[in-house]
Design an enzyme around this catalytic site. Structure first.
Site, mmCIF file in Angstrom:
data_model
loop_
_atom_site.group_PDB
_atom_site.id
_atom_site.type_symbol
_atom_site.label_atom_id
_atom_site.label_comp_id
_atom_site.label_asym_id
_atom_site.label_seq_id
_atom_site.Cartn_x
_atom_site.Cartn_y
_atom_site.Cartn_z
ATOM 1 N N LEU A 59 0.742 -1.240 0.041
ATOM 2 C CA LEU A 59 0.010 0.149 0.153
ATOM 3 C C LEU A 59 0.833 1.212 0.017
ATOM 4 C CD1 LEU A 59 -2.906 -0.954 2.598
ATOM 5 C CD2 LEU A 59 -3.101 -1.165 -0.059
ATOM 6 N N ASN A 90 7.237 -2.976 3.420
ATOM 7 C CA ASN A 90 8.241 -2.313 3.000
ATOM 8 C C ASN A 90 8.030 -0.715 2.486
ATOM 9 O OD1 ASN A 90 6.606 -3.330 0.939
ATOM 10 N ND2 ASN A 90 8.336 -3.399 -0.771
ATOM 11 N N ASP A 150 9.459 -8.843 2.733
ATOM 12 C CA ASP A 150 9.137 -8.905 1.441
ATOM 13 C C ASP A 150 9.829 -7.964 0.522
ATOM 14 O OD1 ASP A 150 8.032 -10.176 -0.820
ATOM 15 O OD2 ASP A 150 6.775 -8.486 -0.988
ATOM 16 N N ASN A 276 9.523 -9.310 -9.502
ATOM 17 C CA ASN A 276 10.426 -10.073 -8.556
ATOM 18 C C ASN A 276 9.457 -11.175 -7.614
ATOM 19 O OD1 ASN A 276 12.316 -11.250 -7.034
ATOM 20 N ND2 ASN A 276 13.248 -9.222 -6.374
ATOM 21 N N ASP A 303 0.109 -9.609 -4.581
ATOM 22 C CA ASP A 303 1.515 -8.968 -4.620
ATOM 23 C C ASP A 303 1.341 -7.751 -5.392
ATOM 24 O OD1 ASP A 303 4.154 -8.587 -4.501
ATOM 25 O OD2 ASP A 303 5.193 -9.752 -5.529
ATOM 26 N N HIS A 307 3.874 1.395 -8.684
ATOM 27 C CA HIS A 307 4.902 2.289 -8.641
ATOM 28 C C HIS A 307 4.495 3.540 -9.409
ATOM 29 C CE1 HIS A 307 7.609 -0.691 -7.265
ATOM 30 N NE2 HIS A 307 7.347 -1.624 -7.994
#
Length: 425
Positions: A59, A90, A150, A276, A303, A307
């Site tokens: 998020l 992350n 992750d 990835n 996942d 971006h």
């Protein structure tokens, strides 16, 4: 609170019936229901499922609100049929303290579109050097039970063992990004025939498989719970199959894109296909689909990795890995599995809710059950237009693809977050 009567709807693929939602719960299920005060939704041809649950969502908030916020990601999730998502750690700052996970949890409650359950980092700053405040995050208001670095592998076996031992005390889970970093330095895509032809540095399957093999042995030794993120290779499936046969407490997820797309997409050099772990071969896709069907892989997890434009619309080598997933996952599942509604409910709702310990989610619509559910039109087909997505980002690999299924309605504790395919707020 408004009551809703969904008429002639199929509950998880069963014969059509009526479903009454009132006072946050499913009040009645049966044919011929009447409720003069209820808003009626014609469910003819529609299927009602327990609200979807995603174990793997990025998020981005705090820190990268230009790519996504808890609110925008929650809206995307609701439009995809989700009622709960687990938010990865992350962020910036990293969710490695009680304060940060509580911030994410409170932002989710304020948005009130899905239940946002934070995942805490395993190590401080995702650096892989020392354990984060696992106990403090577990005791916080967010009640964190899953921990993951992750985006980075917990590569140090001693540190991984310590993490597994620590969370065992409260039946927590370590969710591993399985990637031996010394085998993937500079990697740009799957190592194989296509990478050789394109001249790109390859990400070998064994880099994933070696970490999974190590970690299932550690989890077996400790007796703790391990979850493997975004499984992508046929070899990983076999490692997991053997571990489960021995009774190791391991679960695993696969993403929609690893069930549908292959490394051939890299031939376009379109960075939207950079992810990835990378897209693998057709043989891997076949193995992943079979493992999902037979239960070696427990869960479909998105996942969802938004971006900003500058991080994706650039040269392949400099692009950030990741794809959007929340608004298209159910359509991909329907495309891959067909209308196997019980299997879809198991892999996208019941099992992920059980793994995450999300009470009230992952329960089939029935009298007295919290009204966390989604309604889909399986006969509809839609063309994915990036500009129409709710996410702040546009990096979907399915742009202009026509996919099956359309989310008609999503309910969170009896309140609609989506009606007639549109967000209600």
């Amino acid at each position: 609170m408004t009551a809703y009567l969904i008429t002639s709807v199929s509950v998880v693929g069963a014969a059509p019936t009526d479903l009454l939602i009132r006072d946050r719960v499913v009040a009645e299920v049966g044919p011929g229901l009447t409720a003069p005060d209820a808003t009626v939704i014609d469910g003819t041809g529609l299927v009602a499922l327990p609200g979807l649950v995603d174990l793997h969502t990025h998020l981005r908030e705090p820190g990268r609100e230009d790519a996504e916020t808890v609110e925008s990601g929650s809206r995307a999730a609701a439009l995809g049929g989700y009622t709960a998502v687990c938010a990865m750690a992350n962020t910036s700052p990293v969710a490695d303290t009680a304060g940060v996970v509580e911030q994410v949890w409170r932002l989710g409650r304020e948005a009130n579109l899905v239940d946002v359950q934070p995942i805490g980092a395993v190590t401080v700053g995702l650096a892989g050097e020392r354990l984060a405040e696992l106990g403090a995050m577990a005791d916080s208001a967010a009640r964190v039970r899953i921990f993951s670095d992750d985006g980075h592998c917990v590569a140090d076996p001693k540190l991984m063992r310590r993490a597994l031992e620590y969370v065992k005390a409260f039946d927590g889970i370590i969710a591993q990004h399985a990637e031996e970093p010394r085998l993937t330095e500079g990697a740009q895509m799957h190592e194989g025939e296509v990478s050789t032809r394109l001249g790109l540095i390859g990400w070998p399957a064994v880099a994933e498989e070696a970490i999974i093999a190590r970690d299932v042995l550690l989890a077996e030794h400790v007796g703790s719970r391990l979850h493997v993120c975004h499984v992508s290779t046929a070899g990983s499936v076999e490692v997991l199959r053997q571990a489960k046969a021995r009774g190791v407490r391991v679960t695993a997820e696969v993403t929609p894109h690893h069930l549908l797309l292959t490394d051939v997409k890299a031939e376009t050099y379109d960075p939207v296909f950079k992810v990835n772990p990378p897209l693998r071969t057709a043989a891997d896709v076949t193995a992943l689909r079979a493992a999902l069907a037979d239960g070696v892989i427990d869960v479909i997890a998105t996942d969802h990795a938004p971006h900003a434009v500058e991080d994706k619309e650039c040269e392949w080598a400099y692009a950030r890995p990741g794809m959007l997933g929340l608004e298209t996952a159910l359509s991909i599942a329907l495309d891959v599995l067909g209308p196997q509604w019980d299997l879809i409910a198991e892999r996208m709702s019941r099992t992920p809710a059980r793994i995450a310990g999300l009470t009230g989610h992952g329960v089939d619509p029935a009298p007295g059950v919290p009204a966390n559910l989604t309604v889909i039109d399986p006969a509809a087909r839609r063309t994915i237009e990036p500009a129409e997505l709710a996410s702040r980002s546009r990096n979907t690999p399915y742009a202009r693809m026509t996919l099956p299924g359309r989310i008609v309605a999503t309910f969170l504790r009896g309140e609609p977050t989506v009606l007639d395919g549109k967000a209600t707020k």
